[in-house]
Design an enzyme around this catalytic site. Structure first.
Site, short mmCIF file in Angstrom:
data_model
loop_
_atom_site.label_atom_id
_atom_site.label_comp_id
_atom_site.label_asym_id
_atom_site.label_seq_id
_atom_site.Cartn_x
_atom_site.Cartn_y
_atom_site.Cartn_z
N ASP A 1 29.98 73.34 -5.53
CA ASP A 1 29.22 73.50 -4.30
C ASP A 1 29.64 74.75 -3.54
O ASP A 1 29.00 75.12 -2.57
CB ASP A 1 29.47 72.27 -3.42
CG ASP A 1 28.23 71.79 -2.72
OD1 ASP A 1 27.16 72.36 -2.98
OD2 ASP A 1 28.32 70.85 -1.93
N GLY A 2 30.73 75.38 -3.98
CA GLY A 2 31.26 76.55 -3.28
C GLY A 2 32.77 76.61 -3.45
O GLY A 2 33.32 76.14 -4.44
N PRO B 1 37.99 74.96 -5.82
CA PRO B 1 36.55 74.73 -5.97
C PRO B 1 36.10 73.61 -5.03
O PRO B 1 36.85 72.66 -4.77
CB PRO B 1 36.41 74.27 -7.44
CG PRO B 1 37.66 74.75 -8.11
CD PRO B 1 38.74 74.71 -7.08
N LYS B 2 34.90 73.74 -4.50
CA LYS B 2 34.30 72.66 -3.72
C LYS B 2 33.42 71.86 -4.67
O LYS B 2 32.34 72.29 -5.04
CB LYS B 2 33.49 73.21 -2.54
CG LYS B 2 32.96 72.13 -1.60
CD LYS B 2 32.18 72.73 -0.44
CE LYS B 2 31.77 71.65 0.54
NZ LYS B 2 30.94 70.61 -0.10
N TRP B 3 33.90 70.70 -5.06
CA TRP B 3 33.24 69.92 -6.09
C TRP B 3 32.01 69.20 -5.56
O TRP B 3 31.95 68.83 -4.38
CB TRP B 3 34.22 68.93 -6.69
CG TRP B 3 35.32 69.59 -7.45
CD1 TRP B 3 36.57 69.91 -6.99
CD2 TRP B 3 35.27 70.08 -8.79
NE1 TRP B 3 37.30 70.55 -7.97
CE2 TRP B 3 36.52 70.66 -9.07
CE3 TRP B 3 34.29 70.07 -9.78
CZ2 TRP B 3 36.81 71.24 -10.32
CZ3 TRP B 3 34.58 70.63 -11.01
CH2 TRP B 3 35.83 71.21 -11.27
#
Length: 340
Positions: A173-174, A26-28
């Protein structure tokens, strides 16, 4: 021991890779942070190389208490607030008053979400492949994980990663993709990142002139709340040069205060600048569709992409409901619950 190092960065791409050999994470939604511990000394560094330690004393104390002599970690500073993560709470930490920072650190303590280990107890790991570094990181977290120190989820399954991406929002975020067989590459865009881009129909509540030109530079975007107030939520500047003269004339014909009846550009805020106060209010007649990647505090985090005008859409139809938080996949929801 590594004294300083630039973080490895990511290149924005449109889709996740489909071949084998990738790790997905995950893009935190937080502050990127490199952690350096040597003996009793602890340093937190931002992506730009600026020290962060004074703003997050609870994280410094947590790292200092670890039963390790030296370690270098890569991760993301996060602050959970309610059911999601608050970027505004992170920004509030960047305050000149130490007393204010101490108060906030007690009220809304930060977490450090780990996703890489570059050195541990004299062992230099940056040149090792990610698969090896991840193994060391997981063992480190198993031995030293705390309420403050968390381990980011990972998967090698592209279907799972795509599900994370499809339901990104609120906490994420992505998705980031990293090669399992590659070393850590400081300062290089050696990772891939994919963001879920969404669209919203917004009222044009004002505009700014371009620098040193009597020509529109950006459109100021608004959305109505349930009470009928129009709030400033961001801007878009991707306007074709050939269209700007005619658009400027059209906008100048609509200039009328107040423009925004709720939150407005240049309103009271410690983030306001002289530039943010220089805008022209408009009657609420124009609607534009924009593309955005993230919402934080009822605002678009970054500039949006201009898609098209929406003459078929009534301004009153442009409401905050478009920005409602989306569902998250179970594995990420569980990770977020763990952060809290």
């Amino acid at each position: 021991m590594i004294d300083t190092i630039e973080p490895m960065e990511a290149k924005l791409v449109e889709a996740l890779p489909e071949d084998d050999g990738w790790q997905f994470e995950p893009k935190w939604d937080g502050f990127r942070c490199l952690v350096f511990k040597q003996g009793s000394e602890v340093a937190l560094m931002s992506k730009s190389g600026k020290p962060l330690g004074r703003y997050f004393p609870e994280v410094v104390a947590g790292i200092a208490a670890l039963d390790v002599k030296d370690v270098v970690l890569d991760g993301e500073l996060l602050i959970p607030v309610g059911a999601t993560l608050s970027f505004e709470a992170l920004q509030m930490r960047l305050h000149p008053a130490e007393s204010r920072i101490r108060k906030l650190s007690a009220e809304t303590p930060a977490r450090l979400m780990l996703f890489d280990c570059l050195a541990l107890e004299g062992r230099m790991l940056a040149d090792a492949p990610l698969a090896e570094r991840r193994g060391v990181l997981e063992a480190f977290h198993a031995a030293h994980g705390t309420a403050m120190l968390r381990l980011s989820p990972r998967t090698e399954d592209g279907v799972t990663a795509q599900r994370w991406l499809d339901t990104a929002g609120g906490a994420l975020d992505g998705v980031v993709a990293k090669r399992l067989d590659e070393p850590y590459q400081p300062g290089e865009r050696a990772m891939l990142k994919v963001k879920r881009l969404r669209t919203a129909d917004c009222v044009v509540g004002g505009f700014r002139y371009a620098a040193k030109k009597r020509e529109v530079g950006s459109l100021l975007l608004g959305l109505f709340d349930a009470g009928g107030l129009l709030h400033h939520v961001g801007f878009t500047s991707g306007l074709a040069a050939a269209d700007r003269p005619a658009l400027t004339a059209q906008l100048e014909g609509l200039i009328e205060a107040p423009g925004f009846t709720g939150d407005a550009p240049g309103g009271p805020s410690r983030w306001s600048t002289e530039r943010s106060a220089e805008w022209q209010p408009l009657r609420s007649e124009l609607v534009v569709e924009v593309r955005y990647d993230h919402v934080s505090g009822r605002r678009f985090r970054h500039g949006t992409g201009f898609l098209r005008w929406r003459p078929d859409k009534a301004p009153r139809q442009c409401t905050m409901e478009q920005l409602g938080e989306e569902a998250r996949p179970a594995v990420v929801e569980a990770a977020l619950a763990e952060v809290r």
